[in-house]
Write an enzyme that holds these catalytic residues in place. Structure first.
Site, PDB file in Angstrom:
ATOM      1  N   ASP A  12       6.366   0.576   8.115  1.00 52.99           N
ATOM      2  CA  ASP A  12       5.469   1.385   7.297  1.00 52.99           C
ATOM      3  C   ASP A  12       5.582   2.820   7.797  1.00 52.99           C
ATOM      4  O   ASP A  12       5.340   3.094   8.984  1.00 52.99           O
ATOM      5  CB  ASP A  12       4.027   0.902   7.429  1.00 52.99           C
ATOM      6  CG  ASP A  12       3.814  -0.444   6.748  1.00 52.99           C
ATOM      7  OD1 ASP A  12       4.586  -0.774   5.835  1.00 52.99           O
ATOM      8  OD2 ASP A  12       2.880  -1.161   7.145  1.00 52.99           O
ATOM      9  N   ASP A 131       0.114  -6.374  -3.494  1.00 58.14           N
ATOM     10  CA  ASP A 131      -0.942  -6.361  -2.479  1.00 58.14           C
ATOM     11  C   ASP A 131      -2.156  -7.067  -3.064  1.00 58.14           C
ATOM     12  O   ASP A 131      -2.690  -6.661  -4.103  1.00 58.14           O
ATOM     13  CB  ASP A 131      -1.312  -4.921  -2.097  1.00 58.14           C
ATOM     14  CG  ASP A 131      -0.148  -4.185  -1.441  1.00 58.14           C
ATOM     15  OD1 ASP A 131       0.723  -4.852  -0.861  1.00 58.14           O
ATOM     16  OD2 ASP A 131      -0.113  -2.940  -1.520  1.00 58.14           O
TER      17      ASP A 131
END
Length: 272
Positions: A12, A131
């Site tokens: 990330d 998500d």
């Protein structure tokens, strides 16, 4: 014979650095992405995933120069996501060295983008990230006497976008089925409830989706021990397990994880 299961470290990226948080918040620095990429390739990672986690929020493109830099040191497949909202940018990222592109918010906003990318790049290059988070159905009556089955009925897995900040009206399982229909080659399924907790993957949801769909499912969120990965591959049809902090901070080296998985009878790729 089933395909070998994949282990995928996720990088990330925020402001050019690798970061990691818990439940999508509380980010802390986890190192230089180029160095981490080199380490993971050498350790036997099957793929890497690079997600520019604030690109959509900050309304900017993915860091293409960093993609080039990372791709230059890799000899394993590499997925890039973050702020990709059209075919032109996706092609630029593939040209920079990525093997696949990942989209999330842009796919929810304009689902036909999935089909456009698949037509231009091939389905094998298109990953849609989902998500998801459990949400109570506000339309259901609250009652102290309701049964467990009724409670389960009231809980829905909803899709979130914008780095987990914005809830949508999409229900996770039906959205995943639509993603497959539109031509994506793979789904990266992240449980926000499990993200960064190291308490195990969302096995029930992952199993349900992986059995309903024919495209590969990458499970993300909650991987903390080798047992969690064993459970993932033994109890679901997921094709890959993705994790971040346990790899970034040296808690579970990839060679050790693969050894333990092999000892448990999980079919994996190993270093030659």
């Amino acid at each position: 014979m089933s395909l070998k299961k994949r282990i995928i470290p996720c990088l990330d990226i925020k402001d050019g650095r690798t970061v990691k948080g818990i439940n999508f918040v509380g980010l802390r620095d986890a190192g230089d992405p180029v160095e981490l990429a080199k380490q993971y390739a050498a350790q036997g990672a099957d793929e890497l995933c690079f997600l520019d986690i604030t690109a959509t929020i900050e309304k900017r493109d993915t860091l293409v120069p960093l993609v080039r830099e990372i791709a230059a040191v890799l000899n394993i497949p590499f997925t890039v996501g973050g702020g990709i909202n059209d075919v032109a940018l996706a092609k630029e990222i593939i040209k920079a060295g990525a093997d696949k592109i990942a989209i999330n918010s842009a796919a929810v906003k304009r689902p036909e983008l999935i089909s456009e990318l698949a037509a231009e790049l091939g389905s094998q290059c298109v990953v849609v990230a989902v998500d998801t988070k459990k949400k109570q159905n506000q339309n259901e009556k609250q009652n102290q006497d309701i049964t467990f089955d009724e409670i389960s009925h009231q809980v829905r897995n909803k899709v979130f976008v914008a780095g987990g900040r914005v809830e949508t009206e999409l229900e996770t399982i039906s959205w995943c089925q639509e993603i497959e229909r539109l031509g994506a080659g793979e789904i990266l399924l992240t449980s926000m409830d499990h993200d960064g907790t190291k308490n195990g993957f969302a096995l029930e949801l992952t199993d349900t989706i992986s059995r309903k769909l024919s495209i590969p499912i990458i499970a993300s969120g909650g991987g903390g021990t080798s047992a969690h990965f064993t459970d993932l591959f033994k109890d679901t049809e997921a094709s890959a397990g993705l994790a971040a902090s346990i790899f970034h901070f040296g808690e579970l080296p990839i060679p050790e994880l693969k050894k333990q998985l092999a000892d448990k009878g999980v079919s994996i790729r190993t270093l030659i």
